[in-house]
Design a protein around this motif. Structure first.
Motif, PDB file in Angstrom:
ATOM      1  N   HIS A 262       0.768  -0.951  -0.004  1.00  0.00           N
ATOM      2  CA  HIS A 262      -0.083  -0.069  -0.111  1.00  0.00           C
ATOM      3  C   HIS A 262       0.757   1.021   0.116  1.00  0.00           C
ATOM      4  O   HIS A 262       2.020   1.085   0.627  1.00  0.00           O
ATOM      5  CB  HIS A 262      -0.871   0.099   1.170  1.00  0.00           C
ATOM      6  CG  HIS A 262      -1.741  -1.143   1.432  1.00  0.00           C
ATOM      7  ND1 HIS A 262      -1.463  -2.195   1.726  1.00  0.00           N
ATOM      8  CD2 HIS A 262      -3.141  -1.493   0.969  1.00  0.00           C
ATOM      9  CE1 HIS A 262      -2.279  -3.337   1.825  1.00  0.00           C
ATOM     10  NE2 HIS A 262      -3.439  -2.584   1.256  1.00  0.00           N
ATOM     11  N   LYS A 263       0.370   2.376  -0.519  1.00  0.00           N
ATOM     12  CA  LYS A 263       0.882   3.587  -0.499  1.00  0.00           C
ATOM     13  C   LYS A 263       0.988   4.217   1.064  1.00  0.00           C
ATOM     14  O   LYS A 263       1.806   4.854   1.371  1.00  0.00           O
ATOM     15  CB  LYS A 263       0.377   4.657  -1.410  1.00  0.00           C
ATOM     16  CG  LYS A 263       0.391   4.258  -2.827  1.00  0.00           C
ATOM     17  CD  LYS A 263      -0.495   5.051  -3.734  1.00  0.00           C
ATOM     18  CE  LYS A 263      -0.750   4.639  -4.990  1.00  0.00           C
ATOM     19  NZ  LYS A 263      -1.814   5.363  -5.864  1.00  0.00           N
ATOM     20  N   ASN A 264      -0.118   3.905   1.536  1.00  0.00           N
ATOM     21  CA  ASN A 264      -0.133   4.346   2.963  1.00  0.00           C
ATOM     22  C   ASN A 264      -0.447   3.098   3.744  1.00  0.00           C
ATOM     23  O   ASN A 264      -1.258   2.248   3.547  1.00  0.00           O
ATOM     24  CB  ASN A 264      -1.514   5.227   3.086  1.00  0.00           C
ATOM     25  CG  ASN A 264      -1.446   6.479   2.050  1.00  0.00           C
ATOM     26  OD1 ASN A 264      -0.622   6.914   2.008  1.00  0.00           O
ATOM     27  ND2 ASN A 264      -2.610   6.658   1.410  1.00  0.00           N
ATOM     28  N   PHE A 265       0.472   2.973   4.805  1.00  0.00           N
ATOM     29  CA  PHE A 265       0.230   1.882   5.697  1.00  0.00           C
ATOM     30  C   PHE A 265       0.955   2.226   7.110  1.00  0.00           C
ATOM     31  O   PHE A 265       1.615   3.199   7.315  1.00  0.00           O
ATOM     32  CB  PHE A 265       1.183   0.464   5.310  1.00  0.00           C
ATOM     33  CG  PHE A 265       2.534   0.803   4.946  1.00  0.00           C
ATOM     34  CD1 PHE A 265       3.486   0.443   6.203  1.00  0.00           C
ATOM     35  CD2 PHE A 265       3.029   1.266   3.933  1.00  0.00           C
ATOM     36  CE1 PHE A 265       4.712   0.637   6.088  1.00  0.00           C
ATOM     37  CE2 PHE A 265       4.473   1.431   3.967  1.00  0.00           C
ATOM     38  CZ  PHE A 265       5.321   1.181   5.105  1.00  0.00           C
ATOM     39  N   VAL A 266       0.486   1.152   8.041  1.00  0.00           N
ATOM     40  CA  VAL A 266       1.161   1.179   9.265  1.00  0.00           C
ATOM     41  C   VAL A 266       1.742  -0.295   9.615  1.00  0.00           C
ATOM     42  O   VAL A 266       0.909  -1.075   9.553  1.00  0.00           O
ATOM     43  CB  VAL A 266       0.061   1.620  10.522  1.00  0.00           C
ATOM     44  CG1 VAL A 266       0.713   1.665  11.866  1.00  0.00           C
ATOM     45  CG2 VAL A 266      -0.492   2.979  10.350  1.00  0.00           C
ATOM     46  N   VAL A 267       3.184  -0.116  10.305  1.00  0.00           N
ATOM     47  CA  VAL A 267       3.588  -1.298  10.676  1.00  0.00           C
ATOM     48  C   VAL A 267       3.995  -1.183  12.140  1.00  0.00           C
ATOM     49  O   VAL A 267       4.388  -0.015  12.301  1.00  0.00           O
ATOM     50  CB  VAL A 267       4.700  -1.732   9.904  1.00  0.00           C
ATOM     51  CG1 VAL A 267       5.661  -2.585  10.483  1.00  0.00           C
ATOM     52  CG2 VAL A 267       4.534  -2.303   8.620  1.00  0.00           C
TER      53      VAL A 267
END
Length: 524
Positions: A380-385
């Motif tokens: 994804h272009k926008n993500f959270v890890v």
């Protein structure tokens, strides 16, 4: 009208190849230096895909030792004939060196797949198989012309019969085509189909970047001569300009549904934050029809769209994989990969149940080695890890953390280590092989919560000593170095867990309690 969203496989899933067996569809993609090799997916509706595993999941099938970045496994083709699945592909030893073509077989797409049948005297890359009505099997691929290159990246498509009993090519090699454009660049990815008594040769040409395309020719005989379509290229986005959201489409494969519809899978990219492709080349789906004996892609539009009408197939969704992996299974999930063939007993899900343990190896992620790394694709272009790591370095050469990996020369590493006998957490940017510490902070605990948030090309890093109590480490770091447009090569960005003793011998390890990846489900 019901629609689906492209890409159907987001993230680094290039060079798709598809086949249908009854009501079931199967698809494979390239993996280059990553292990296991060649993920295989299953679908009932061409839109929703469930990963069954990997075709090349044993070291006896795939030896990636010292394979340079963006070498390894190129452009697999998947075919089915009389109860047997065939996957044929190229192992690229180096970018300018030897190419080795081989195939493996299985009666069940979930495996086990055979060890490789290596083909002698099979130059070039991107092999494909075609089974004719008379039972003969033909190999087709690309190669440098026998007389040598007359211009850069000159290639020709060639054909030879494959004796499946002897696992060897037999008879003469026949040149079929050298592309639709005069002095075509890099004709490759050939596939042959037989439709209404005619043989169709579908290829990619124009290179793998902005000018990528799909072209086609046909013949009354499998051995030619082949007549190119006057409408070539039948698919490209190079005329749409760099502002169109899907770029460098090409390398297609086609399939007809059980109800008569025709669909093409192909690769493409979604540049963002400028002309940058951190996600690599992804798998897209587009319909086509036949007019006057030639394919017309997405009639009336001639391009791939981010949202398109669904195939006329009964929808079949699969259970979603959990966003958070708690490492409480006996085996790693299919989403995880190693870089190169794993050598040594350096990771474990059993030594501390409920944790992924990575042992420190002398090898580093900055060289073409099998480093102590386990990662997954950025999709994804926008993500959270987010993850929870337990690590107390004992020596100054020991390090462990989370990495955003494009290649050995381009990466962002958030790692813990000792510096002047004090534990610190550092963000290191490696660009073109040169390293720079962007931020550093002292750390006095063994457990550290790590969070990475990406909004387009802005990557922000956070840490904490307690759950959900985040401290800003550094925000809005430019992530464009993770794109192939800057780094070069053919792969997409990986996000993973990493440990190294940086050339020294160590018995130490790091434990990861869980790892969570959440992508923006609404982005396009």
């Amino acid at each position: 009208m019901e629609t689906f969203k492209n890409p159907i496989l987001p993230g680094f899933y290039p060079d798709p190849s598809i086949c249908r067996v009854g009501d079931d569809y199967y698809l494979v993609t390239s993996t280059f230096e990553y292990f296991p090799g060649v993920p295989i997916f299953h679908s009932k509706d061409l839109v929703h895909w469930n990963q069954l595993g990997h075709v090349l999941d044993r070291s006896s099938q795939l030896n990636l030792d010292e394979t340079p970045c963006s070498c390894g496994i190129y452009a697999p083709t998947l075919r089915y004939h009389e109860g047997i699945f065939y996957m044929i592909t190229t192992f690229v030893v180096t970018r300018t060196g030897e190419r080795k073509n081989f195939y493996v077989t299985a009666t069940d797409p979930e495996g086990p797949w055979s060890d490789p049948y290596w083909l002698q005297s099979a130059p070039g890359i991107d092999p494909s198989l075609f089974f004719d009505d008379d039972g003969k099997c033909y190999y087709t691929g690309n190669r440098v012309p026998a007389g040598g290159e007359q211009y850069p990246k000159q290639r020709e498509i060639w054909l030879q019969e494959l004796d499946l009993d002897k696992q060897e090519l037999v008879g003469e090699k026949i040149v079929l085509w050298d592309g639709a454009v005069k002095q075509a660049i890099a004709p490759e990815g050939p596939h042959i189909y037989k439709v209404e008594g005619k043989y169709y040769l579908l290829i990619a040409e124009g290179g793998t970047s902005f000018t990528h395309s799909v072209t086609i020719s046909r013949s009354k005989s499998i051995k030619g001569p082949y007549e190119p379509s006057m409408t070539n290229p039948i698919l490209t986005h190079r005329h749409l300009g760099k502002g169109y959201p899907i770029s460098n489409v090409g390398h297609g494969d086609i399939v007809q549904t059980q109800y008569g519809e025709w669909w093409m899978v192909c690769l493409g990219s979604r540049p963002y934050g400028g002309d940058f492709r951190n996600l690599g080349r992804e798998t897209f789906l587009v319909p086509f029809t036949w007019e006057d004996g030639w394919p017309v892609i997405n009639p009336g539009k001639g391009m791939i769209e981010l949202e398109m009408p669904k195939p006329k197939l009964k929808e079949r969704k699969w259970s979603l994989s959990p966003a958070c992996d708690h490492f409480d299974k006996e085996k790693l999930s299919h989403i995880w990969n190693f870089v190169r063939t794993p050598r040594g007993d350096y990771w474990s899900l059993k030594e501390r149940p409920g944790f992924l343990r990575l042992k420190l190896k002398p090898e580093t992620i900055m060289e073409p080695s099998n480093a102590s790394f386990i990662g997954r694709r950025q999709q994804h272009k926008n993500f959270v890890v987010r993850t929870l790591m337990e690590f107390t370095p004992l020596e100054e050469w020991e390090s462990a953390g989370v990495i955003l990996l494009q290649s050995s020369q381009y990466q962002l590493r958030l790692e813990c280590r000792l510096q002047n006998n004090n534990k610190v957490v550092q963000l290191i940017r490696r660009s073109d092989g040169r390293e720079e510490t962007l931020q550093e902070h002292p750390l006095n605990v063994s457990k550290i919560f790590i969070k990475i948030e990406a909004v387009g090309q802005q990557y922000s890093f956070y840490y904490g000593e307690k759950s959900e109590e985040w401290n800003t480490f550094i925000e809005n770091v430019d992530g464009s170095i993770l794109s192939t447009d800057i780094a070069g090569g053919f792969v997409g960005t990986y996000i993973g867990m990493y440990a190294s003793s940086n050339g020294q011998t160590s018995d130490h390890y790091v434990d990861f309690d869980w790892f969570e990846y959440v992508g923006d489900p609404y982005e396009q």
